[in-house]
Scaffold this active site. Structure first.
Site, short mmCIF file in Angstrom:
data_model
loop_
_atom_site.label_atom_id
_atom_site.label_comp_id
_atom_site.label_asym_id
_atom_site.label_seq_id
_atom_site.Cartn_x
_atom_site.Cartn_y
_atom_site.Cartn_z
N LYS A 52 -13.92 -12.24 36.82
CA LYS A 52 -12.58 -12.23 36.09
C LYS A 52 -11.69 -11.19 37.69
O LYS A 52 -10.57 -11.79 38.52
CB LYS A 52 -11.65 -11.40 35.64
CG LYS A 52 -10.50 -11.11 35.28
CD LYS A 52 -9.22 -12.71 35.09
CE LYS A 52 -8.45 -12.36 35.37
NZ LYS A 52 -7.40 -13.36 35.85
N CYS A 106 -0.97 -10.25 38.87
CA CYS A 106 -2.65 -10.14 38.77
C CYS A 106 -3.03 -9.78 40.02
O CYS A 106 -3.75 -9.31 40.32
CB CYS A 106 -2.92 -12.03 38.75
SG CYS A 106 -2.07 -12.89 36.43
N1 SAJ Z 1 -0.22 -16.38 47.86
C1 SAJ Z 1 0.27 -16.23 49.70
N2 SAJ Z 1 -0.86 -17.52 50.04
C2 SAJ Z 1 -1.44 -18.39 49.11
C3 SAJ Z 1 -1.11 -18.56 48.27
C4 SAJ Z 1 -0.76 -17.56 47.64
O1 SAJ Z 1 0.83 -15.08 49.98
O2 SAJ Z 1 -2.18 -19.16 50.10
C5 SAJ Z 1 1.03 -15.48 47.17
C6 SAJ Z 1 1.90 -15.68 45.90
O3 SAJ Z 1 2.65 -16.65 47.10
C7 SAJ Z 1 1.95 -15.02 44.93
C8 SAJ Z 1 0.38 -14.52 44.86
O4 SAJ Z 1 0.16 -14.95 46.05
O5 SAJ Z 1 3.12 -14.33 45.45
C9 SAJ Z 1 0.32 -15.08 43.62
O6 SAJ Z 1 0.31 -16.42 43.40
P1 SAJ Z 1 -1.57 -17.62 43.39
O7 SAJ Z 1 -0.22 -18.63 43.59
O8 SAJ Z 1 -2.57 -17.00 44.22
O9 SAJ Z 1 -1.87 -16.48 41.94
P2 SAJ Z 1 -0.87 -16.43 40.85
O10 SAJ Z 1 -0.99 -14.51 40.75
O11 SAJ Z 1 0.18 -16.85 40.22
O12 SAJ Z 1 -2.45 -16.76 39.29
C10 SAJ Z 1 -3.31 -15.53 40.14
C11 SAJ Z 1 -4.74 -17.16 39.41
N3 SAJ Z 1 -6.09 -16.76 40.08
C12 SAJ Z 1 -6.63 -17.60 41.20
O13 SAJ Z 1 -6.43 -18.48 41.77
C13 SAJ Z 1 -8.01 -17.27 41.73
C14 SAJ Z 1 -4.86 -17.65 38.09
O14 SAJ Z 1 -6.09 -18.38 37.98
C15 SAJ Z 1 -4.46 -15.91 37.59
O15 SAJ Z 1 -5.30 -16.93 36.07
C16 SAJ Z 1 -3.95 -15.48 37.26
O16 SAJ Z 1 -4.01 -14.78 38.75
C17 SAJ Z 1 -4.14 -13.99 36.21
O17 SAJ Z 1 -3.78 -14.19 35.39
O18 SAJ Z 1 -4.58 -13.83 36.25
#
Ligand code: SAJ
Length: 432
Positions: free
Chosen positions: A218, A272
């Site tokens: 995780k 997360c």
């Molecule tokens: N972000 C970027 N660039 C990107 C992708 C995301 O700057 O290319 C930023 C987003 O804007 C945001 C942050 O990262 O601020 C996180 O967003 P996210 O969509 O990457 O993730 P979360 O926090 O919504 O969900 C993540 C997911 N983990 C992964 O994709 C590995 C989800 O599957 C998990 O279940 C969740 O964390 C969790 O609960 O741990």
């Protein structure tokens, strides 16, 4: 003999626990939800929800009205217990990021009271490696009568496993069912029991490992994403200096069959990705150098964005002697931590808006179509929430912070010749 799980108890009815409880209940399993928050319990028992997640209100409403889901503040006997409570950072000096296991400890103590031989206990909370063994120790300490896997192995009365949630906020109900699950039992029989439980609704594969590997898995998934985003954020800063369009660059590089760079932004938010990598760093500070550095790169991005905004405002003021910084308006578009949601937890946009409101003498406007009022952390700041059209209309400098679909529809004509700081690449015209 494998008895069926007639009653399942979910401890912690937040962003993960409540959807999980609702999905079990939708499969006609009796679910008892437990939460220390009386407001959450009352809301759920009325068939309503206290969090925001698409379609969840409907599923909870049906589950409660059909009698399959009930919430309470006190643990009750069940055949399987699923613990989904938060693991925040411990209070400590600024910059210390150690996981706080207090919620898991209290959840395990409340479950221990009602445990009986044959029960399964699964930890879902994102946790440092070793948390499942710690949970097992807390349970055994509270209950000397049933036997536990750490002392009785496969012959134990109680089965214990770790099974992390991996669902994406905004798509939780679909991903809960479709995603593969990693199941780390303390023994093979513990893994089998947990697999039987999840197979009630999981259509993805349930892949078995040990508890420590599942815990690390995780943390690894979210750290991988954080490191990749840090790479993109670092590229954006390098490209800015070299006058290269980073979004075009990444699109081009990603045409290579073995390159897949994520997108730069104003920083990393949410509860997360901005948190979990620190659990690895906290346990292995001397070894996890890259993971720590990625966190630092992403955490420093909001300050870089603020500097870009200041430079843009100063350039406007210098270009026109009649324009004074005090009279310029900065309009920030978006406050949530990512697109198309209303969740502002750990949002870099909040950080940027707050800093601008404090350092900038002129007016700071915010447009956030997913919120009807400013979040409490901005209540005392010089910030005004306005509709998107008004934010654009009144702006001298536009700061694009969240790539909401509605913002992507803003036309270049309405932006005119206003200064633009686009942290998400929404209005980048070049690229393939
Ligand atoms: N972000 C970027 N660039 C990107 C992708 C995301 O700057 O290319 C930023 C987003 O804007 C945001 C942050 O990262 O601020 C996180 O967003 P996210 O969509 O990457 O993730 P979360 O926090 O919504 O969900 C993540 C997911 N983990 C992964 O994709 C590995 C989800 O599957 C998990 O279940 C969740 O964390 C969790 O609960 O741990």
């Amino acid at each position: 003999m494998n008895l069926p799980f007639e009653t399942i108890s979910i401890v912690g009815l937040g962003y993960i626990g409540l959807p999980t409880a609702a999905v079990f209940a939708s499969r006609k399993v009796k679910v008892i939800g437990v939460d220390v928050n009386q407001h959450a319990v009352d809301t759920i028992n009325r068939g309503q929800i206290h969090i925001v997640e698409p379609d969840l209100d409907m599923v909870v409403h049906v589950a409660v009205s059909e009698g399959y889901l009930r919430a309470t503040t006190k643990a009750e006997p069940a055949d399987a217990f699923l613990i989904a409570v938060p693991t925040p950072f411990k209070d400590g000096p600024a910059g210390s990021h150690h996981p706080d296991m207090d919620y898991i400890e209290s959840a395990s103590k409340s479950v221990a009271v009602v445990l009986k031989a044959g029960d399964l206990v699964v930890l879902e909370s994102t946790s440092p490696v070793g948390a499942t063994e710690q949970l097992a120790a807390w349970l055994a300490e509270a209950r000397p009568d049933p036997t536990f896997p750490q002392t009785h192995g496969e012959a134990s009365d109680i089965r214990i496993a770790y099974c992390p949630e991996r669902v994406l906020p905004g798509q939780v109900l679909r991903e809960l069912v479709q995603n593969d699950r990693v199941i780390g039992g303390m023994t093979p029989k513990c893994s089998d029991a947990a697999t039987r439980l999840y197979k009630t609704f999981v259509q993805g594969e349930c892949v078995i490992t040990d508890a420590r590997t599942a815990e690390m898995c995780k943390l690894t998934e979210n750290s991988f994403r954080d490191v990749n985003i840090a790479f993109a954020n670092e590229l954006s800063i390098v490209c800015d200096k070299l006058d290269i369009n980073v979004w075009e660059l990444i699109k081009l590089a990603n045409r290579h069959p073995r390159v897949n760079i994520l997108q730069p932004g104003p920083g990393v938010g949410g509860h997360c990705i901005a948190v979990d990598p620190w659990f690895i760093v906290s346990q292995s500070p001397d070894q996890a150098r890259l993971i720590r550095c990625a966190r630092e790169v992403n955490d420093s991005k909001p300050a870089w964005v603020v500097d870009k905004v200041k430079t843009a405002a100063n350039a406007l003021a210098t270009a026109s002697p009649k324009r004074n910084l005090d009279f310029l308006t900065i309009s920030c578009l978006g406050l949530s931590f990512k697109a198309n949601i209303d969740d502002t937890r750990e949002s870099p946009a909040l950080d940027i808006v707050r800093t601008l409101a404090r350092v900038y003498p002129g007016q700071v406007l915010v447009a956030e179509p997913h919120l009807s009022s400013l979040p409490p952390s901005l209540h005392d700041e010089r910030v005004t929430l306005v509709p998107t059209d008004e934010a654009i209309e009144r702006a001298d400098v536009i700061v694009m912070l969240v790539d909401h679909t509605s913002f992507k529809q803003i036309t270049p004509a309405s932006i005119g010749n206003r200064a633009l700081v686009d942290t998400r690449g929404v209005w980048q015209t070049s690229g393939n």
